[in-house]
Design a protein around this motif. Structure first.
Motif, short mmCIF file in Angstrom:
data_model
loop_
_atom_site.label_atom_id
_atom_site.label_comp_id
_atom_site.label_asym_id
_atom_site.label_seq_id
_atom_site.Cartn_x
_atom_site.Cartn_y
_atom_site.Cartn_z
N PRO A 7 14.37 -2.27 5.16
CA PRO A 7 13.90 -3.55 5.72
C PRO A 7 13.79 -3.51 7.25
N ARG A 8 14.70 -2.83 7.89
CA ARG A 8 14.63 -2.71 9.36
C ARG A 8 13.44 -1.84 9.76
N ALA A 9 13.18 -0.78 9.02
CA ALA A 9 12.03 0.08 9.30
C ALA A 9 10.73 -0.71 9.14
N ARG A 10 10.66 -1.56 8.11
CA ARG A 10 9.49 -2.41 7.90
C ARG A 10 9.29 -3.33 9.10
N SER A 11 10.38 -3.93 9.57
CA SER A 11 10.30 -4.82 10.73
C SER A 11 9.87 -4.07 11.98
N LEU A 12 10.38 -2.86 12.15
CA LEU A 12 10.01 -2.05 13.31
C LEU A 12 8.53 -1.69 13.27
N MET A 13 8.02 -1.38 12.08
CA MET A 13 6.60 -1.08 11.96
C MET A 13 5.77 -2.31 12.33
N GLY A 14 6.19 -3.49 11.87
CA GLY A 14 5.50 -4.72 12.24
C GLY A 14 5.53 -4.98 13.73
N LEU A 15 6.69 -4.73 14.34
CA LEU A 15 6.83 -4.91 15.78
C LEU A 15 5.89 -3.97 16.54
N CYS A 16 5.87 -2.72 16.15
CA CYS A 16 4.99 -1.74 16.83
C CYS A 16 3.53 -2.15 16.71
N ALA A 17 3.13 -2.56 15.52
CA ALA A 17 1.75 -3.00 15.32
C ALA A 17 1.47 -4.26 16.15
N GLY A 18 2.44 -5.16 16.19
CA GLY A 18 2.27 -6.39 16.94
C GLY A 18 2.20 -6.20 18.44
N TYR A 34 0.81 -1.22 0.00
CA TYR A 34 0.00 0.00 0.00
C TYR A 34 0.84 1.26 0.00
N LEU A 35 1.89 1.30 0.81
CA LEU A 35 2.70 2.52 0.91
C LEU A 35 3.56 2.71 -0.33
N SER A 36 3.70 3.96 -0.72
CA SER A 36 4.61 4.27 -1.82
C SER A 36 6.05 4.23 -1.28
N GLU A 37 6.99 4.18 -2.20
CA GLU A 37 8.40 4.19 -1.80
C GLU A 37 8.71 5.44 -0.99
N ASN A 38 8.16 6.58 -1.40
CA ASN A 38 8.40 7.83 -0.68
C ASN A 38 7.83 7.78 0.74
N GLN A 39 6.64 7.20 0.89
CA GLN A 39 6.04 7.08 2.22
C GLN A 39 6.88 6.16 3.11
N ARG A 40 7.38 5.06 2.53
CA ARG A 40 8.25 4.17 3.30
C ARG A 40 9.51 4.90 3.77
N ARG A 41 10.09 5.67 2.87
CA ARG A 41 11.31 6.40 3.21
C ARG A 41 11.04 7.46 4.29
N ILE A 68 8.68 7.35 6.64
CA ILE A 68 8.50 6.65 7.91
C ILE A 68 9.85 6.20 8.45
N ALA A 69 10.65 5.62 7.59
CA ALA A 69 11.98 5.15 8.00
C ALA A 69 12.83 6.31 8.52
N ALA A 70 12.77 7.44 7.86
CA ALA A 70 13.55 8.61 8.30
C ALA A 70 13.10 9.06 9.69
N GLY A 71 11.81 8.99 9.96
CA GLY A 71 11.30 9.36 11.28
C GLY A 71 11.86 8.50 12.40
N TRP A 72 12.26 7.28 12.05
CA TRP A 72 12.86 6.37 13.03
C TRP A 72 14.39 6.37 12.95
N GLY A 73 14.93 7.26 12.14
CA GLY A 73 16.38 7.30 11.97
C GLY A 73 16.91 6.12 11.17
N LEU A 74 16.08 5.56 10.31
CA LEU A 74 16.45 4.37 9.53
C LEU A 74 16.39 4.63 8.03
N SER A 75 16.74 5.82 7.61
CA SER A 75 16.65 6.20 6.20
C SER A 75 17.38 5.23 5.28
N GLU A 76 18.47 4.67 5.77
CA GLU A 76 19.28 3.79 4.93
C GLU A 76 18.98 2.31 5.15
N ASP A 77 17.94 2.02 5.91
CA ASP A 77 17.64 0.62 6.22
C ASP A 77 16.13 0.37 6.19
#
Length: 122
Positions: free
Chosen positions: A66-77, A46-53, A55-64
């Motif tokens: 896959p880790r931002a995706r995992s963190l989002m899953g963890l928070c939801a879980g 659903y998210l665009s590449e820009n939206q993913r980036r 969100i990742a930047a907000g967590w300090g994970l601009s360069e990672d």
């Protein structure tokens, strides 16, 4: 709550299952896993590449990403982990299905400390 042999206690409930009194409440562990899976699906589909980036930047994970995706899953879980509390006694029907381990040591989920007597039926 983990059982002595390491499995999550399925008697902890996450959803009451609506108006059908014949259905058992939906286990909390399944609800949390569902939420994590849906969050990761939304990330992927659903998210665009820009939206993913963003969100990742907000967590300090601009360069990672896959880790931002995992963190989002963890928070939801973990979004309803607070239901491992006196919440388990808010629905009489669901509370009646709690395991003997949980009912035998209510101090671990503390209903008597957080609910007033009006909610406990006294």
């Amino acid at each position: 709550m983990r059982r002595p042999w390491g499995e999550p206690d399925p008697s902890l409930w996450g959803k009451a299952r609506g108006l059908d009194l014949e259905l058992a409440p939906y286990p909390l562990v399944r609800h949390l896993l569902d939420a994590a899976a849906v969050a990761e699906f939304l990330w992927d589909k659903y998210l665009s590449e820009n939206q993913r980036r963003c969100i990742a930047a907000g967590w300090g994970l601009s360069e990672d990403l896959p880790r931002a995706r995992s963190l989002m899953g963890l928070c939801a879980g973990l979004h309803d982990v607070g239901k491992v509390s006196a919440f388990q006694f808010c629905d009489e029907r669901a509370a009646a299905r709690l395991s003997d381990v949980l009912v035998g040591d209510q101090g671990k989920i503390g209903s008597e400390r957080t609910l007033s007597p009006i909610f406990l039926g006294s």
